[in-house]
Design a protein around this motif. Structure first.
Motif, PDB file in Angstrom:
ATOM      1  N   ARG A  31       0.808  -1.220   0.000  1.00 52.24           N
ATOM      2  CA  ARG A  31       0.000   0.000   0.000  1.00 52.24           C
ATOM      3  C   ARG A  31       0.846   1.277   0.000  1.00 52.24           C
ATOM      4  NH1 ARG A  31      -3.182  -1.474   3.895  1.00 52.24           N
ATOM      5  NH2 ARG A  31      -4.495  -2.613   2.421  1.00 52.24           N
ATOM      6  N   HIS A  32       1.956   1.299   0.718  1.00 52.79           N
ATOM      7  CA  HIS A  32       2.699   2.547   0.881  1.00 52.79           C
ATOM      8  C   HIS A  32       4.158   2.444   0.454  1.00 52.79           C
ATOM      9  CE1 HIS A  32      -0.748   4.061   3.095  1.00 52.79           C
ATOM     10  NE2 HIS A  32      -0.709   3.012   3.885  1.00 52.79           N
ATOM     11  N   THR A  33       4.536   1.389  -0.200  1.00 53.81           N
ATOM     12  CA  THR A  33       5.953   1.201  -0.514  1.00 53.81           C
ATOM     13  C   THR A  33       6.369   1.951  -1.783  1.00 53.81           C
ATOM     14  OG1 THR A  33       7.686  -0.470  -0.690  1.00 53.81           O
ATOM     15  CG2 THR A  33       5.674  -0.860  -1.947  1.00 53.81           C
ATOM     16  N   ASP A  34       7.642   2.318  -1.839  1.00 57.26           N
ATOM     17  CA  ASP A  34       8.196   2.889  -3.061  1.00 57.26           C
ATOM     18  C   ASP A  34       9.278   1.974  -3.635  1.00 57.26           C
ATOM     19  OD1 ASP A  34      10.182   3.181  -1.215  1.00 57.26           O
ATOM     20  OD2 ASP A  34      10.426   5.339  -1.444  1.00 57.26           O
ATOM     21  N   GLN A  35       9.422   0.790  -3.031  1.00 53.89           N
ATOM     22  CA  GLN A  35      10.377  -0.183  -3.552  1.00 53.89           C
ATOM     23  C   GLN A  35       9.871  -1.588  -3.239  1.00 53.89           C
ATOM     24  OE1 GLN A  35      14.057  -0.844  -1.462  1.00 53.89           O
ATOM     25  NE2 GLN A  35      13.313   0.182   0.387  1.00 53.89           N
TER      26      GLN A  35
END
Length: 333
Positions: free
Chosen positions: A125-129
């Motif tokens: 939901r909130h990851t950038d990797q």
């Protein structure tokens, strides 16, 4: 009454002096005795008082000596215990080792059943990797990659994905993986796990990576192909790492960011990728892929990537790879 008698016995001289002083005072006030008797009684009382004071000082000195001796004995005992305490409380001591063991247990959460899917959904939901290491990446291309991209679009944020799967051009590792999957559930319905199916699944994951890369300016992706298979799947996001196995009934492990082992698994995945064959995914820009890629486009794509398809793969097999890549289904739903 018993306490009063015990006190009188303990302080007998003081009690006698008190009684004598009261008696003489009463007799003196009533003139029942001569003044000389009163004076003698006063001297006697003073003598008893002096004796009580001397006895009290003697007791105090005796107590002080005893206290000093206890302190000295305690100091000597503590001196003897220091090496033993160092063994217990020192950096390498048993207490520190026990603390590390407790901390290591608290670092890892065991997930069961639906908790696994919930943990992975929360991580996406909130990851950038996202870093993945596993078999053929079936769940990755069906759920993880599309879902992470959708959340990145909503946040207007970039997404970096690193993928390591088994090499579809390595027949030996594909055979080992197919044999392993058949051993998990030999009577499972659906398409059996063979060398060809293993190859198709891995090719489909590579195709899905290229297809999504051409459709998202927010995505940076790295694909590596390994000649070694693993029985675990590692999914590492910005918030945690989740370690699962192919059998969805097997408990999974979750380690949150900030814990020591999160960083160690991050390093482990990085070094594992470095030892695997890199797919030159930038070469995918040479072949434009339609929303529903054609067989010819996919053949040219894999040629550009240096992953020429086996001669045994006809148009039907290539179409099957396209379906697995673009219309991937969650294998656990």
């Amino acid at each position: 009454m018993t306490r009063l008698l015990a006190w009188v016995v303990t302080n007998l001289d003081a009690f006698i002096g008190l009684v004598l002083a009261l008696t003489v005072s009463v007799l003196g006030l009533t003139n029942a005795v001569d003044q000389e008797v009163v004076n003698s009684a006063i001297l006697l009382v003073l003598g008893l008082l002096a004796q009580a004071m001397l006895r009290d000082r003697l007791r105090r000195r005796t107590t002080e000596r005893e206290v000093r001796q206890v302190i000295s004995d305690t100091r000597d005992r503590l001196t003897d215990l220091v090496p033993q305490m160092q063994e217990i409380t020192g950096p390498e001591g048993a207490l520190n080792r026990a603390r590390e063991a407790i901390d290591s247990v608290s670092m890892v959460r065991v997930l069961h059943g639906s908790e696994v899917g919930q943990a992975l959904a929360e991580a996406r939901r909130h990851t950038d990797q996202w870093s993945f290491k596993g078999g053929t990446g079936t769940y990755l291309r069906a759920v993880t990659l599309p879902d992470c991209l959708e959340h990145a679009r909503r946040r207007n944020a970039t997404l970096t994905v690193a993928i390591e799967i088994i090499d579809p051009t390595d027949e030996e590792v594909c055979e080992r993986y197919a044999r392993f999957r058949r051993s998990l559930d030999p009577d499972a319905p659906g398409e059996p796990w063979t060398v060809d199916r293993t190859r198709k699944e891995s090719y489909a994951t590579v195709l899905a990576a290229c297809w999504h890369l051409q459709r998202s300016g927010l995505l940076t992706i790295d694909v590596r192909l390994s000649a070694q298979m693993t029985t675990f799947r590692y999914d590492l996001s910005s918030s945690c790492v989740v370690i699962t196995q192919e059998n969805p009934q097997t408990p999974a492990l979750r380690i949150d960011r900030g814990e020591v082992y999160y960083n160690r698994f991050n390093i482990e995945l990085d070094y594992s990728r470095r030892q695997s064959r890199r797919v030159p995914i930038e070469a995918a820009a040479q072949v434009k892929l339609d929303d529903e890629p054609s067989v010819e486009q996919v053949r040219r794509l894999f040629t550009a990537l240096g992953l020429t398809l086996p001669r045994s793969f006809g148009d039907r097999e290539v179409a099957g790879i396209i379906g697995k890549a673009v219309q991937a289904r969650n294998p656990y739903s």
